[in-house]
Design an enzyme around this catalytic site. Structure first.
Site, PDB file in Angstrom:
ATOM      1  N   CYS A 150      13.329   7.486 -33.183  1.00 55.31           N
ATOM      2  CA  CYS A 150      12.291   6.800 -32.414  1.00 55.31           C
ATOM      3  C   CYS A 150      11.891   5.512 -33.136  1.00 55.31           C
ATOM      4  O   CYS A 150      11.782   5.468 -34.353  1.00 55.31           O
ATOM      5  CB  CYS A 150      11.049   7.633 -32.194  1.00 55.31           C
ATOM      6  SG  CYS A 150      11.338   9.144 -31.294  1.00 55.31           S
ATOM      7  N   ARG A 210      17.451   3.491 -33.436  1.00 56.75           N
ATOM      8  CA  ARG A 210      16.687   4.664 -33.884  1.00 56.75           C
ATOM      9  C   ARG A 210      16.581   5.740 -32.805  1.00 56.75           C
ATOM     10  O   ARG A 210      16.134   6.851 -33.059  1.00 56.75           O
ATOM     11  CB  ARG A 210      15.275   4.242 -34.299  1.00 56.75           C
ATOM     12  CG  ARG A 210      15.244   3.234 -35.421  1.00 56.75           C
ATOM     13  CD  ARG A 210      13.823   2.878 -35.785  1.00 56.75           C
ATOM     14  NE  ARG A 210      13.132   3.995 -36.382  1.00 56.75           N
ATOM     15  CZ  ARG A 210      13.148   4.286 -37.671  1.00 56.75           C
ATOM     16  NH1 ARG A 210      13.830   3.537 -38.506  1.00 56.75           N
ATOM     17  NH2 ARG A 210      12.493   5.324 -38.134  1.00 56.75           N
ATOM     18  N   TRP A 269      14.078   8.999 -29.310  1.00 52.29           N
ATOM     19  CA  TRP A 269      15.141   9.990 -29.549  1.00 52.29           C
ATOM     20  C   TRP A 269      14.470  11.334 -29.337  1.00 52.29           C
ATOM     21  O   TRP A 269      13.602  11.739 -30.107  1.00 52.29           O
ATOM     22  CB  TRP A 269      15.680   9.863 -30.975  1.00 52.29           C
ATOM     23  CG  TRP A 269      16.877  10.732 -31.236  1.00 52.29           C
ATOM     24  CD1 TRP A 269      18.173  10.449 -30.938  1.00 52.29           C
ATOM     25  CD2 TRP A 269      16.896  12.020 -31.861  1.00 52.29           C
ATOM     26  NE1 TRP A 269      18.992  11.489 -31.329  1.00 52.29           N
ATOM     27  CE2 TRP A 269      18.233  12.463 -31.903  1.00 52.29           C
ATOM     28  CE3 TRP A 269      15.904  12.847 -32.385  1.00 52.29           C
ATOM     29  CZ2 TRP A 269      18.612  13.684 -32.443  1.00 52.29           C
ATOM     30  CZ3 TRP A 269      16.274  14.067 -32.921  1.00 52.29           C
ATOM     31  CH2 TRP A 269      17.619  14.471 -32.954  1.00 52.29           C
ATOM     32  N   ASN A 297       6.302   8.449 -33.714  1.00 45.58           N
ATOM     33  CA  ASN A 297       7.599   8.839 -34.270  1.00 45.58           C
ATOM     34  C   ASN A 297       7.338   9.977 -35.239  1.00 45.58           C
ATOM     35  O   ASN A 297       6.481   9.847 -36.117  1.00 45.58           O
ATOM     36  CB  ASN A 297       8.224   7.636 -34.991  1.00 45.58           C
ATOM     37  CG  ASN A 297       9.458   8.013 -35.793  1.00 45.58           C
ATOM     38  OD1 ASN A 297      10.152   8.965 -35.467  1.00 45.58           O
ATOM     39  ND2 ASN A 297       9.719   7.264 -36.841  1.00 45.58           N
ATOM     40  N   GLY A 298       8.071  11.092 -35.099  1.00 45.80           N
ATOM     41  CA  GLY A 298       7.861  12.238 -35.992  1.00 45.80           C
ATOM     42  C   GLY A 298       7.725  13.504 -35.171  1.00 45.80           C
ATOM     43  O   GLY A 298       8.042  13.525 -33.979  1.00 45.80           O
ATOM     44  N   GLU A 314      34.778  12.084 -44.630  1.00 48.65           N
ATOM     45  CA  GLU A 314      34.106  10.926 -44.020  1.00 48.65           C
ATOM     46  C   GLU A 314      34.929  10.378 -42.848  1.00 48.65           C
ATOM     47  O   GLU A 314      34.376  10.003 -41.812  1.00 48.65           O
ATOM     48  CB  GLU A 314      33.870   9.849 -45.091  1.00 48.65           C
ATOM     49  CG  GLU A 314      33.395   8.489 -44.598  1.00 48.65           C
ATOM     50  CD  GLU A 314      32.050   8.507 -43.876  1.00 48.65           C
ATOM     51  OE1 GLU A 314      31.394   9.564 -43.805  1.00 48.65           O
ATOM     52  OE2 GLU A 314      31.666   7.447 -43.351  1.00 48.65           O
ATOM     53  N   LYS A 363      33.503  10.076 -39.072  1.00 45.93           N
ATOM     54  CA  LYS A 363      33.476   8.799 -38.338  1.00 45.93           C
ATOM     55  C   LYS A 363      34.131   8.977 -36.973  1.00 45.93           C
ATOM     56  O   LYS A 363      33.594   8.521 -35.971  1.00 45.93           O
ATOM     57  CB  LYS A 363      34.206   7.697 -39.111  1.00 45.93           C
ATOM     58  CG  LYS A 363      33.483   7.061 -40.253  1.00 45.93           C
ATOM     59  CD  LYS A 363      32.382   6.084 -39.892  1.00 45.93           C
ATOM     60  CE  LYS A 363      31.055   6.749 -39.839  1.00 45.93           C
ATOM     61  NZ  LYS A 363      30.403   7.107 -41.047  1.00 45.93           N
ATOM     62  N   GLU A 392      31.878  11.076 -34.614  1.00 45.46           N
ATOM     63  CA  GLU A 392      30.610  10.536 -34.125  1.00 45.46           C
ATOM     64  C   GLU A 392      30.765   9.367 -33.176  1.00 45.46           C
ATOM     65  O   GLU A 392      29.928   9.200 -32.297  1.00 45.46           O
ATOM     66  CB  GLU A 392      29.614  10.256 -35.255  1.00 45.46           C
ATOM     67  CG  GLU A 392      29.931   9.165 -36.204  1.00 45.46           C
ATOM     68  CD  GLU A 392      28.839   9.008 -37.275  1.00 45.46           C
ATOM     69  OE1 GLU A 392      27.694   9.420 -37.076  1.00 45.46           O
ATOM     70  OE2 GLU A 392      29.148   8.424 -38.317  1.00 45.46           O
ATOM     71  N   HIS A 395      45.701  27.867 -46.619  1.00 47.58           N
ATOM     72  CA  HIS A 395      44.771  29.000 -46.608  1.00 47.58           C
ATOM     73  C   HIS A 395      44.124  29.195 -45.237  1.00 47.58           C
ATOM     74  O   HIS A 395      43.139  29.909 -45.114  1.00 47.58           O
ATOM     75  CB  HIS A 395      43.700  28.818 -47.684  1.00 47.58           C
ATOM     76  CG  HIS A 395      44.280  28.761 -49.071  1.00 47.58           C
ATOM     77  ND1 HIS A 395      44.781  29.868 -49.703  1.00 47.58           N
ATOM     78  CD2 HIS A 395      44.504  27.714 -49.903  1.00 47.58           C
ATOM     79  CE1 HIS A 395      45.263  29.519 -50.894  1.00 47.58           C
ATOM     80  NE2 HIS A 395      45.111  28.210 -51.028  1.00 47.58           N
ATOM     81  N   LYS A 404      19.881   6.571 -35.821  1.00 45.77           N
ATOM     82  CA  LYS A 404      20.242   6.042 -37.137  1.00 45.77           C
ATOM     83  C   LYS A 404      19.524   6.765 -38.274  1.00 45.77           C
ATOM     84  O   LYS A 404      20.140   7.150 -39.254  1.00 45.77           O
ATOM     85  CB  LYS A 404      19.939   4.542 -37.166  1.00 45.77           C
ATOM     86  CG  LYS A 404      20.287   3.854 -38.475  1.00 45.77           C
ATOM     87  CD  LYS A 404      21.756   3.564 -38.558  1.00 45.77           C
ATOM     88  CE  LYS A 404      22.161   2.909 -39.860  1.00 45.77           C
ATOM     89  NZ  LYS A 404      23.549   3.233 -40.222  1.00 45.77           N
TER      90      LYS A 404
END
Ligand code: M6R
Length: 610
Positions: free
Chosen positions: A2, A27, A74, A100-101, A483, A487, A490, A506, A605
Site C-alpha cells: 500500500c 507498493r 495491496w 498502510n499496515g 534466485e 525471478k 514472479e 535424490h 514491492k
C-alpha cells in the site's frame, strides 16, 4: 505494501496526488483512491484495479482542492472492491483516512463500534480507524488521532483529513513507513521518497509512535502523549531521473542494466586501489569486535534471502566464521539461540520488510550485535541496528528485485574482505589483490549484459511452450539457481524450482523429461566436474539443458542444447555474473508472454505485513 500520499499547499492537490500514486504503485495495485477537501467539504473517488482506472474516473468526475490524500492498495483484509478501497470515511463523511499496515485488533474494535451504532461498509481493518477517530473527535483532530492510535494494535501508517479542520493533515506511524516532505509553499506526506521527489528532496522520516500535524507552511511532530518532538530534515542525494525509465520499456530492464553502476556505488568510497584498507566504519565493528564474533546469522526474505545464502558461502569461506541463514519469517518462531558473540545481519532492499524487522528486534532482545545491509536510507531496519552498510543501489521500482540483489552481493563481498582481513584469513597482499578483482566487476557486468542479451532474447522464445523449469547450481551458485527460479516465477508465472545439482538424483530427477527444461549454472568452479556429471544424468533422460558456462568451455556443448557463455572470473565473483542471464531470461520470457513485468500479479514491492 500500500502506498500513501498527502498534500497541502498552494496548488490543486489532485494532480500531485495522482503523480505521487503513480510512483507508489509498485507498493500495491489492487485499487486506488483520492480524497480532497474544498471549502470545508470532502469529496473522494475510488476505483478497483490499476491507477489508470482511477485516472479515467477522475477525467469524467473531476475533483479539486488544495489539500488531499491518496492511496494505492495491496489487499490484506477484504477483496479489491470499491468499498474496500481507500480512503475510508466515517458515517457522516466528515473525515477520511488512508492506511498502510494491519490493525490486528480490528475485529474487537469493530464489534465495539458496531454496538455503539457505527455502520461499516467495507471488509477492511482500516475502516475502524475512521470510526474511532470520529468517536474521539471533539473539535481537535490531533487529539482524536492520538486517542485512536492508543487503541490500535499492529502496524499502521495513516494520513487523516477532516472537513472541519481544513488547514492541516494529520499523519502517524508505527511499524509501517511514512515520511514527510517540506516543499515551497507546500508540505507532503508519503510512504516513500519517489512519490514526492519531483517537489522536494528535503525529507523528515517519521519515527514509530510519532504523529505529525502538517499544514501548508509548518510541520509539527509529537509523541504519543502529544508532546512536541525535534526532528531532522534529510536531503535526498538522488533525483527524479534515477526513478524514471529513461528509455527502457520497463523498470526491470532498466534496473538490470543499472547493475554495473549499482555495484560500483556499493564499492564507492569503501575500497581504494593499491591500499590495504577498506573504509567500512559504518559497520560499527572494530577489529576487536570482529574477533569477538563467534557466529553470524543472516535474516532476510525473498531475493534478499538468496543474497544471504550467497553471503554464507562468501563469509564462511573467507573469514572462517560459521554462518547460518534464516528466512526472516521463520527466525523468531524457531526460538533462535543468540548471544552477544552472535552478529545478526538483516538484508533488505526496502528496510521495511515486516518479518526482517521483527527478526532484528528478536536479535536485539537477545543481546546479539546487529547489522543492516539495506538500500533505503532511514528505513525502519536502519533505525534498529547497531551498524548499517547501505548498498547505494538507488531507487528500485520494479517489484522484481535485480540491482538491489547485485548491490547486496557487493556489500557482502566487502564484508567478506573486512572480516577475513581482521580474522587473519587474508593478508595485506591478498587484500589488495582481492580489492583489485572486485573493482573489475562493474565492467564485467556491463560487458556480459551486452554480449548475452541478444542470445537470451532468442532463448526466451524457446521457453514459452514450457510450464515448468528446473534451475541447477552448486556451491556459491546454488543460491543463484534459487534466485533464477524465483525471478522466472514472479514475472513470467512459469513454475520453476532451484536445486543444488547434487540433490537432483535424490528426487527431482524424476521430473526430468523433454518437457522440463533445465537451466544449469555450469561455470568454472571447484565442483564443475561433479556438476557436469549431474548434467550427463539429465541428458541421459532426454532433458533439455540450457547451460551458463565459462567462455572457452567447448565440452559443455556435448550435454547442453544452448550454451550462454560468460567471462571467466574467480569462483567467489561468479554469482554477480551468473545472475545476469537468470534476470534477463525471466524478463524476456515475461515480456513475450505479455505480462506486466514491473507489477506482477498478487505482489507488492515492500512486504510490510507479516
Ligand atoms: O525489501 P526486501 O529486500 O526486504 O524485500 C524482500 C522480498 O520481499 C523481495 O526480495 C521479493 O522477494 C522480491 N519480489 C524479489 O524479486
Amino acid at each position: 505494501m500500500c502506498g500513501i500520499i498527502g498534500y497541502i499547499g498552494a496548488e490543486d492537490a489532485v494532480d500531485i496526488l495522482i503523480e505521487g500514486l503513480q510512483r507508489l504503485e509498485y507498493r500495491g495495485y489492487d485499487s486506488a483512491g483520492v480524497a480532497v477537501c474544498h471549502q470545508g467539504e470532502l469529496a473522494l473517488r475510488r476505483e478497483v484495479g490499476k491507477l489508470n482506472n482511477l485516472i479515467k474516473r477522475l477525467a469524467k468526475e473531476p475533483l479539486s482542492g488544495q489539500m488531499g490524500i491518496g492511496h494505492t492498495r495491496w489487499a490484506t483484509h477484504g477483496r479489491p472492491t470499491e468499498f474496500n478501497a481507500h480512503p475510508h470515511t466515517d458515517n457522516a463523511n466528515e473525515l477520511v483516512v488512508v492506511h498502510n499496515g494491519i490493525i490486528e485488533n480490528y475485529l474487537n474494535l469493530k464489534t465495539r463500534l458496531q454496538a455503539e451504532g457505527y455502520h461499516f461498509v467495507s471488509e477492511t481493518d482500516t475502516e475502524v480507524i475512521a470510526h474511532l477517530i470520529k468517536s474521539h473527535f471533539k473539535g481537535d483532530l490531533k487529539a482524536a488521532v492520538l486517542a485512536t492510535i492508543a487503541e490500535l494494535e499492529g502496524a499502521y501508517a495513516i494520513c487523516v483529513m477532516h472537513a472541519a479542520e481544513p488547514n492541516y493533515l494529520v499523519a502517524a506511524k508505527k511499524n509501517s513507513p511514512l515520511l514527510l516532505g517540506t516543499g515551497q509553499d507546500a508540505n507532503f506526506i508519503a510512504s516513500d521518497v519517489p512519490a514526492i521527489l519531483r517537489h522536494t528532496r528535503d525529507i523528515i522520516y517519521l519515527e514509530d509512535e510519532q504523529l505529525a500535524v502538517v499544514s501548508q507552511h509548518q510541520i509539527e511532530v509529537f509523541d504519543l502523549q502529544g508532546q512536541p518532538q525535534d526532528y531532522e530534515v534529510s536531503h535526498i542525494d538522488w533525483n527524479m531521473v534515477a526513478a524514471e525509465k529513461m528509455g527502457f520499456d520497463h523498470f526491470m530492464l532498466k534496473e538490470i542494466h543499472e547493475q554495473p553502476t549499482a555495484f560500483g556505488q556499493t564499492l564507492a568510497g569503501r575500497v581504494s586501489e593499491g591500499e590495504q584498507k577498506l573504509y567500512l566504519d559504518e559497520l560499527n565493528l572494530s577489529p576487536e569486535a570482529v574477533k569477538d564474533i563467534r557466529r553470524i546469522c543472516i535474516v532476510a526474505c525473498g531475493t534478499a534471502y538468496y543474497a544471504g545464502l550467497v553471503g554464507k558461502y562468501l563469509l564462511e569461506d573467507g573469514a572462517r566464521i560459521p554462518v547460518e541463514v534464516d528466512l526472516a519469517s521463520e527466525f523468531r518462531y524457531r526460538r533462535p539461540i543468540l548471544d552477544r558473540h552472535t552478529l545478526v545481519i538483516a538484508i533488505s532492499q526496502s528496510g521495511e520488510t515486516a518479518d526482517t524487522l521483527a527478526a532484528i528486534q528478536e536479535a536485539k532482545a537477545q543481546g546479539a550485535k546487529t547489522l543492516g545491509i539495506i538500500n533505503v536510507k532511514g528505513s525502519a531496519i536502519t533505525r534498529q541496528v547497531d551498524g548499517v552498510l547501505y548498498i547505494h543501489a538507488g531507487p528500485e521500482i520494479s517489484v522484481a528485485s535485480t540491482k538491489a540483489f547485485m548491490a547486496m552481493l557487493g556489500a557482502l563481498q566487502l564484508l567478506r574482505l573486512y572480516l577475513a582481513h581482521h580474522c587473519a584469513q587474508l593478508n595485506n597482499t591478498e587484500l589488495v589483490a582481492a580489492i583489485r578483482e572486485l573493482r573489475t566487476v562493474p565492467r564485467l557486468i556491463e560487458e556480459t549484459l551486452q554480449k548475452i542479451e541478444p542470445q537470451i532474447q532468442e532463448i526466451s522464445t524457446q521457453l514459452l511452450r514450457y510450464h515448468h523449469c528446473l534451475y541447477l547450481g552448486r556451491g556459491v551458485n546454488f543460491p543463484i539457481a534459487l534466485e533464477g527460479a524465483l525471478k522466472l516465477k514472479e514475472v513470467s508465472y512459469i513454475h520453476a524450482e532451484g536445486y543444488a545439482a547434487g540433490e537432483l538424483k535424490h528426487g527431482p530427477i524424476a521430473l526430468v523429461d523433454p518437457l522440463m527444461p533445465i537451466i544449469a549454472l555450469a561455470t568454472a568452479s571447484d565442483t564443475y566436474e561433479k556438476l557436469f556429471s549431474n548434467l550427463e544424468e539429465v541428458k541421459a533422460r532426454d532433458g533439455k539443458i540450457i547451460a551458463v558456462a565459462t567462455e572457452g568451455n567447448e565440452s559443455i556443448a556435448k550435454v547442453a542444447e544452448e550454451v550462454i557463455y560468460v567471462p571467466a572470473v574467480p569462483e567467489w565473483l561468479s554469482p554477480m555474473i551468473n545472475v545476469l542471464p537468470m534476470q534477463l531470461l525471466a524478463y524476456y520470457v515475461a515480456l513475450r508472454r505479455g505480462f506486466d513485468v514491473d507489477q506482477p500479479r498478487n505482489l507488492a514491492k515492500s512486504v510490510t505485513v507479516e
